[in-house]
Design an enzyme around this catalytic site. Structure first.
Site, PDB file in Angstrom:
ATOM      1  N   GLU A 150     -17.670  48.887 -39.401  1.00  0.00           N
ATOM      2  CA  GLU A 150     -17.893  49.780 -40.548  1.00  0.00           C
ATOM      3  C   GLU A 150     -17.506  49.150 -41.883  1.00  0.00           C
ATOM      4  OE1 GLU A 150     -16.252  53.686 -39.765  1.00  0.00           O
ATOM      5  OE2 GLU A 150     -18.027  54.202 -38.611  1.00  0.00           O
ATOM      6  N   GLU A 311     -21.020  54.777 -31.848  1.00  0.00           N
ATOM      7  CA  GLU A 311     -19.864  55.666 -31.699  1.00  0.00           C
ATOM      8  C   GLU A 311     -20.255  57.118 -31.941  1.00  0.00           C
ATOM      9  OE1 GLU A 311     -16.614  54.804 -34.330  1.00  0.00           O
ATOM     10  OE2 GLU A 311     -16.815  52.644 -34.078  1.00  0.00           O
TER      11      GLU A 311
HETATM   12  C1  GLA Z   1     -15.019  55.059 -37.100  1.00  0.00           C
HETATM   13  C2  GLA Z   1     -14.486  53.742 -36.596  1.00  0.00           C
HETATM   14  C3  GLA Z   1     -13.668  53.851 -35.358  1.00  0.00           C
HETATM   15  C4  GLA Z   1     -12.816  55.085 -35.355  1.00  0.00           C
HETATM   16  C5  GLA Z   1     -13.682  56.287 -35.581  1.00  0.00           C
HETATM   17  C6  GLA Z   1     -12.932  57.579 -35.540  1.00  0.00           C
HETATM   18  O1  GLA Z   1     -16.293  55.310 -36.731  1.00  0.00           O
HETATM   19  O2  GLA Z   1     -15.468  52.752 -36.446  1.00  0.00           O
HETATM   20  O3  GLA Z   1     -12.858  52.697 -35.257  1.00  0.00           O
HETATM   21  O4  GLA Z   1     -11.865  54.994 -36.358  1.00  0.00           O
HETATM   22  O5  GLA Z   1     -14.269  56.185 -36.849  1.00  0.00           O
HETATM   23  O6  GLA Z   1     -13.782  58.686 -35.690  1.00  0.00           O
END
Ligand code: GLA
Ligand code: ZN
Length: 680
Positions: A150, A311
C-alpha cells in the site's frame, strides 16, 4: 492466469508467522487445511528480521516457513518486505525519513514512512528484493511476487525538491515554458532560476482546509502530484526490474489501496503491474454499487484482465470508527461480488489475529480463540470449499461492457484543487452517481482514460471532465461521429493539462460537439434547490426533478433543450441538452440532478435495456456476467435482507455453486449468491 500452475481461485491471505512460535505455526497449517487455504502472502513487514544490520541478512527463519508451507501444499505470494525499513536504517540514514506536508522531518515510526526519492531507501530495498529473488528463484512454490505494501508516501523534503526540479526540467526544458505552464506572473511568482522552485506544501503554496488540500497555484500542485506518483512508482519499479530479471516467469504486483485512491495515478501504475491487486475494506452499510465501482475501476486499470483481491477482512476492521462484525452471509456475498467483477483471488488480511499493537482487534481467519469452531472460521471454510469446487470454471474469464465512464486522476486532482465553483464539488461522488444508475439496471461498466480507444463502447459518460488534455476532445468527437452516445456535465472543458483556462467560452474544445456554450456557472448551498422541467415535445415524457449545487447558464448553438430550469432568474433556460453530431449524440447535464433523473435518462436512452443483461431487474439484486470460452457465467447477488425470486425468462442455467439446473425462477435467500452458467 495469475500462475498457470495454479488453475483455480487463489484463496488465502496475509500471514505473519514472524509474530509466532513454531508450535503455533504448525497449528496454523492444520487450520489452513480445514479452511481450504491454498495461498498465503508473506513476509510483508519483516525487513528488520531479514536484515538485522547493514552487513547481515538472515533468511533462515523464512526458509523454514517456506518449507513448511510447501509441505502443506500452500503456495506463496512472496512479499519483499520493503514497506517498513528497519529502525537501525532510519537512525543511520535519517535522510531516508520523509518530511511531511507541514515541513516536519519524521522520526522512525508507523509504516510506509520513507522518502520515495531517498537513494539509500532505493538502494537497500532493491538489494533486499534481489537477495530474496536470488535465494528463492528455485523454490518452486511461489505463486507471484508482492512488492512493498500500500504505497502512499508523499514527501516534501529537500531531496524531493531537487528531484522535482530535475523532473520539471525534463518535462518543460526551459524556465520560460515552466513559467507559462504555471502562469507564474499571477501574484508575482515569476521564476528566474530553477533553484527558485519550491515544493507545494503547507509551508508554501498549500494548506489543508475545506476537507481537502487547497492551493494557490494549481499548476504547481498538479505537477507535484504527478511527480510524487511517478517517484513512488520508481521505488516499486526498482524492485520490479531486479525480480523480473531473476524470475521472469512469475507475475509481480503490489496491493493498491481502496480503488479510488487519490494520491497515485493507478492507471499509470497498472502499466507496470503484471496483475493488478487491491485491498477492499468497505464500511458497514456501504451501498453495493460503491464497492462494485471500485472493483470495476481496478479491473479496468489493466484493460479488463482479471485482478486479484489481495486483502479483505474476514470480520471487523479495527481502524473503522466502529468495529462492526460481519453479518451472517456478508463475507460470502462480499467475496462473490469481488469475483463477479473480475477477481481471480479472494484473500484476507489476516490469517491469524495478532496479540499486540493496533491490529490485534482486526478480524482474522484464526481469531484469538484459536478455534475452528468460530462463526467466522466456519464461514471462511465454507467459502474455501465452494471455491475449491469451482475449480477452473471462473478464472481467466472476461467482462464485456458497452458502457464506459471516463476516470482520470489528473482531472480528479484538478477538480479538487480548483478554488471555486463549490466546496461541495467532489470528483468521485459525481462518478459514483452515474455508475450507480447503470449498476441499478445491471448494465456492465468499464472505466477508461480520456485518451483510450472508445470505439468498442455504445455509451461513454464523462462526469465533470474539467480538464481536457491533448487529443481528448478529438478522441471523444471521433467516438460520437461514428455513432456513439456521449454524456458530460457541468464544469467540463475548462482547462488544459496545466489547469490554464482555454479561452473562448466553456466547454471550449467540446463546444461544437455539445452544440452550446456556457456563459456562467452559478453555485448555491446544497439546500437551495432548483428544478429541471423536461420538455415533453422533445422527449415524449413529462417530469420535474430536483437539482442543486451548480447551475450552468447555457447558450444553445445547435443543441436541443431537453429540459429547462424551473426557477430563479434563469427559469426556462436550457439545462439538459442533446446535440446531434455525425452519427451520434452528445448530451449535456448542466446541473447536479437528483439520482432519479439519471435513472430516467438511462431508461430514455436505452428503453429496452439493451445495454444491460437479459435478466429481470430488482432492487438490491446485482447481476454481472463473465465470459469464459464462450460460456456465459452470471453472478446473481442478493444484497437484500429478504429472500427474492427472479424470473429467468425461459433460459436454462446450471448453478455452479449448488450444481443444480435452474429454469423459470431463481430463488435466493437473504445475502445468498448463485453463479449461473447458461445452458441454452
Ligand atoms: C491494509 C494493509 C494491511 C493491514 C490492513 C488492515 O490493507 O495492507 O497490512 O494493515 O490494512 O485492514
Ligand atoms: Zn523526500
Amino acid at each position: 492466469m495469475i500462475n498457470s500452475n495454479l488453475p483455480f481461485i487463489l484463496y488465502g491471505g496475509d500471514y505473519n508467522p514472524d509474530q509466532w512460535s513454531r508450535d503455533v505455526i504448525e497449528e496454523d497449517m492444520k487450520f489452513f487445511k480445514l479452511a481450504n487455504i491454498n495461498i498465503v502472502t508473506l513476509p510483508v513487514f519483516s525487513w528488520a528480521l531479514l536484515q538485522p544490520n547493514e552487513d547481515t541478512y538472515n533468511f533462515d527463519w523464512l526458509d523454514e516457513i517456506l518449507d513448511l508451507l510447501k509441505k502443506n501444499n500452500i503456495s506463496v505470494c512472496l512479499a519483499t518486505s520493503t514497506a517498513v525499513q528497519p529502525a537501525w536504517m532510519s537512525r543511520k540514514y535519517p535522510e531516508m525519513l520523509p518530511v511531511d506536508f507541514d515541513g516536519r522531518r519524521r522520526k522512525f515510526g508507523g509504516r510506509v514512512k520513507f522518502c520515495p526519492n531517498s537513494e539509500k531507501y532505493r538502494e537497500f530495498s532493491v538489494k533486499l528484493a534481489t537477495k530474496l529473488a536470488e535465494r528463492y528463484q528455485n523454490y518452486d512454490n511461489i505463486a507471484l511476487w508482492h512488492i512493498g505494501n500500500e504505497y502512499d508516501n508523499y514527501c516534501y523534503c529537500d531531496n524531493c525538491k531537487n528531484k522535482f526540479i530535475e523532473w520539471l526540467k525534463s518535462k518543460y526544458t526551459t524556465l520560460e515554458n515552466l513559467n507559462k505552464a504555471w502562469n507564474t506572473n499571477f501574484w508575482g511568482h515569476t521564476l528566474y532560476s530553477w533553484d527558485e522552485v519550491t515544493v507545494p506544501s503547507g509551508l508554501s503554496e498549500m494548506w489543508s482546509g475545506q476537507d481537502k488540500l487547497c492551493t494557490n497555484f494549481q499548476g504547481i500542485a498538479l505537477d507535484y502530484n504527478r511527480f510524487m506518483s511517478d517517484s513512488i512508482l520508481e521505488c516499486y519499479l526498482g524492485e520490479y526490474n531486479v525480480i523480473k530479471k531473476i524470475t521472469p516467469n512469475l507475475k509481480i504486483t503490489t496491493n493498491l489501496i481502496g480503488g479510488t485512491f487519490k494520491p497515485l495515478d493507478y492507471f499509470k501504475w497498472a502499466e507496470h503491474m503484471d496483475v493488478v491487486s487491491w485491498d477492499n475494506y468497505p464500511f458497514y452499510g456501504d451501498d453495493p454499487s460503491v464497492v462494485a465501482m471500485r472493483h470495476d475501476l481496478i479491473r479496468s486499470l489493466k484493460g479488463g484482465e482479471p485482478f486479484m483481491l489481495m486483502e479483505q477482512s474476514p470480520n471487523q476492521q479495527n481502524w473503522h470508527p466502529y468495529s462492526t462484525v460481519k453479518r451472517p452471509g456478508e463475507l460470502r456475498l462480499q467475496s462473490y461480488q469481488t469475483m463477479a467483477h473480475g477477481a481471480d483471488s479472494i484473500m484476507y488480511f489476516q490469517m491469524r489475529q495478532s496479540i499486540g499493537c493496533c491490529e490485534k482487534y482486526h478480524g482474522a481467519l484464526i481469531s484469538h480463540a484459536a478455534s475452528e469452531n468460530t462463526r467466522i472460521f466456519k464461514d471462511c471454510a465454507t467459502i474455501g470449499e465452494e471455491l475449491k469446487n469451482l475449480g477452473d470454471s471462473i478464472i481467466d474469464s472476461k467482462f464485456e461492457s458497452k458502457v464506459a465512464i471516463i476516470f482520470d486522476w489528473d482531472n480528479w486532482w484538478a477538480v479538487e484543487f480548483s478554488s471555486g465553483p463549490s466546496i461541495e464539488l467532489k470528483y468521485v461522488p459525481q462518478i459514483e452517481k452515474y455508475y450507480k444508475a447503470f449498476h441499478k439496471k445491471n448494465i456492465p461498466v468499464d472505466f477508461v482514460r480520456p485518451n483510450d480507444d472508445l470505439s468498442k463502447y455504445d455509451v461513454v459518460v464523462a462526469p465533470v471532465l474539467y480538464m481536457l488534455k491533448e487529443n481528448v476532445s478529438d478522441n471523444i468527437k471521433t467516438f460520437v461521429k461514428k455513432g456513439g452516445t456521449f454524456i458530460t456535465t457541468f464544469f467540463s472543458g475548462y482547462v488544459d493539462e496545466n489547469d490554464c483556462v482555454m479561452l473562448g467560452g466553456y466547454p471550449s474544445e467540446l463546444r461544437d460537439l455539445l452544440g452550446l456554450w456556457v456563459e456562467e456557472l452559478d453555485a448555491l448551498p446544497l439546500e437551495m434547490k432548483n428544478s429541471i422541467k423536461i420538455n415533453n415535445s422533445l422527449t415524449g415524457f413529462d417530469n420535474e426533478y430536483e437539482c442543486n449545487m451548480l447551475f450552468d447558464l447555457i447558450n444553445l448553438e445547435g443543441a436541443s433543450p431537453l429540459a429547462v430550469y424551473g426557477s430563479d432568474f434563469y427559469k426556462d433556460r436550457p439545462v439538459i441538452t442533446c446535440n446531434n453530431y455525425g452519427e451520434g449524440k452528445a448530451y449535456y447535464i448542466g446541473t447536479n440532478t437528483e439520482d432519479k433523473f439519471i435513472d430516467d435518462l438511462i431508461s430514455y436512452l436505452d428503453p429496452d435495456n439493451l445495454l444491460g443483461l437479459d435478466f429481470e431487474i430488482q432492487s438490491g439484486v446485482e447481476i454481472t456476467k463473465r465470459v469464459k470460452d464462450n460460456k456465459k457465467l452470471y453472478f446473481v447477488l442478493n444484497h437484500n435482507l429478504d429472500g427474492i425470486s427472479i424470473d429467468l425468462k425461459n433460459n436454462l442455467y446450471m448453478n455452479l455453486l449448488t450444481k443444480e439446473k435452474v429454469s423459470n425462477k431463481l430463488f435466493l435467500d437473504s445475502r445468498d449468491v448463485a453463479i449461473l452458467e447458461q445452458l441454452n
